[in-house]
Design an enzyme around this catalytic site. Structure first.
Site, PDB file in Angstrom:
ATOM      1  N   SER A 111       0.833  -1.192   0.000  1.00 36.73           N
ATOM      2  CA  SER A 111       0.000   0.000   0.000  1.00 36.73           C
ATOM      3  C   SER A 111       0.879   1.258   0.000  1.00 36.73           C
ATOM      4  O   SER A 111       1.692   1.449  -0.906  1.00 36.73           O
ATOM      5  CB  SER A 111      -0.949  -0.046   1.206  1.00 36.73           C
ATOM      6  OG  SER A 111      -1.971   0.895   1.110  1.00 36.73           O
ATOM      7  N   ASP A 264      -9.498  -4.320  -5.304  1.00 35.79           N
ATOM      8  CA  ASP A 264      -8.950  -3.432  -4.276  1.00 35.79           C
ATOM      9  C   ASP A 264      -9.675  -2.085  -4.319  1.00 35.79           C
ATOM     10  O   ASP A 264      -9.689  -1.410  -5.338  1.00 35.79           O
ATOM     11  CB  ASP A 264      -7.454  -3.237  -4.533  1.00 35.79           C
ATOM     12  CG  ASP A 264      -6.720  -2.598  -3.366  1.00 35.79           C
ATOM     13  OD1 ASP A 264      -7.277  -1.683  -2.742  1.00 35.79           O
ATOM     14  OD2 ASP A 264      -5.580  -3.011  -3.098  1.00 35.79           O
ATOM     15  N   HIS A 292      -7.953  -5.345  -0.725  1.00 38.08           N
ATOM     16  CA  HIS A 292      -6.707  -4.728  -0.260  1.00 38.08           C
ATOM     17  C   HIS A 292      -6.087  -5.480   0.913  1.00 38.08           C
ATOM     18  O   HIS A 292      -4.868  -5.454   1.094  1.00 38.08           O
ATOM     19  CB  HIS A 292      -6.993  -3.282   0.159  1.00 38.08           C
ATOM     20  CG  HIS A 292      -5.774  -2.453   0.399  1.00 38.08           C
ATOM     21  ND1 HIS A 292      -5.000  -1.952  -0.620  1.00 38.08           N
ATOM     22  CD2 HIS A 292      -5.169  -2.048   1.555  1.00 38.08           C
ATOM     23  CE1 HIS A 292      -3.989  -1.254  -0.120  1.00 38.08           C
ATOM     24  NE2 HIS A 292      -4.073  -1.303   1.206  1.00 38.08           N
TER      25      HIS A 292
END
Length: 311
Positions: A111, A264, A292
């Site tokens: 991320s 995601d 995610h």
């Protein structure tokens, strides 16, 4: 191939590293000091290192380095945003490598940590053996706006709870209001209430398309520090220029793996397609139906298998 994570391990070394202007980074090292060095860059901005992350590595084979970024986790001062920009974080990674006397290491980032990995690699490619980016964030204005203002239907209830914190007559966006409350004001009660709503929304976006989790109790000081750092970075578009991949040619000699869930909601799958477009040798692992969340079975398995190939 084995998909179960390695057993929990405790750090064998840890400490704080002074990096200037009062900031001290908390770091910890696990596994085999004679093994392959690897550093894990945590997400956020505002999150912290997790014991879960080191369980992706065989502790007999890897020397696993983790740390909390400026203002995050156990780093000091908690929630500090002065002298806390992306360029500082890139310098910090190098300071930590030098402090631990590691000539070269492999880099894993998820991320926001994926964004840091990409930026660090373009600044210090000669220090990296190989790299994995899971669900990388590219710090674009569109990503930030989609996160703050355009949730998928499955997260709309939590988003409405967050939006309700913004006074109706203020004319402010959630991010504008969040930056004001966390970074410009000192109203702890208002900060605590906003942080709880923000946490519930972020958690829902993290696990989407799975059902939003029931939130447990978290100390309000920890939450305020987390979202102070996050709003500081998002309000300034993470202090990144127009294109996080502006010097992508510097990644050409680094073996790069991308692991990304196709559903995601936080960092769109298209981010990894864009990285692969400018870094053609990158190996993209598409997780069908994955979101995610690193603990989603598909994401966990794909990430574990990708890192197992490093052994």
């Amino acid at each position: 191939m084995k998909n179960k994570l390695f057993a929990e391990t405790q750090p064998v070394a840890q400490g704080w590293l002074a990096v200037g202007n009062g900031h001290q980074l908390h770091w910890q090292a696990s596994g085999n000091p004679e093994g392959m060095p690897v550093v894990w860059l945590h997400g956020g901005p505002g999150s912290s290192a997790s014991p879960l992350h080191r369980r992706f590595f065989d502790p007999a084979h890897f020397w696993i380095i983790q740390y909390d970024q400026r203002g995050c986790g156990r780093s000091l001062p908690a929630g500090e945003i002065d002298h806390n920009e992306t360029s500082d974080l890139i310098v910090d990674i190098e300071c930590l490598r030098e402090h631990l006397s590691i000539p070269k290491w492999s880099v894993v980032g998820g991320s926001w940590g994926g964004a840091l990995a990409l930026l660090y690699a373009q600044a210090h490619s000669e220090r990296i053996n190989r790299m994995l980016c899971r669900s990388p964030f590219l710090c674009t204005q569109a990503e930030i706006e989609n996160f703050m203002e355009h949730p998928p239907e499955g997260c709309r209830e939590q988003w409405l709870g967050l939006q309700s914190q913004v006074p109706r007559d203020s004319g402010q966006t959630i991010l504008e209001f969040g930056y004001q409350v966390f970074c410009l004001e000192q109203d702890v009660q208002k900060q605590s209430q906003l942080a709880k709503a923000w946490m519930a929304y972020e958690a829902a976006m993290n696990v989407y398309p799975a059902q939003a989790p029931t939130m447990g109790l978290t100390g309000h000081d920890t939450l305020i520090a987390r979202y102070k750092v996050q709003s500081h970075y998002l309000w300034h578009r993470c202090f990144v220029g127009q294109n996080i991949l502006a010097h992508s040619q510097l990644l050409s000699a680094i073996p790069l793996t991308l692991v990304h869930g196709e559903r995601d909601a936080l960092c769109p799958f298209e981010n990894s397609l864009e990285i692969q477009r400018v870094v053609p040798h990158a190996n993209l692992v598409r997780v069908a139906g994955g979101g995610h969340d690193l603990t989603d079975p598909g994401m966990l398995s794909a990430t574990f298998q990708a890192l197992a190939s490093w052994s």
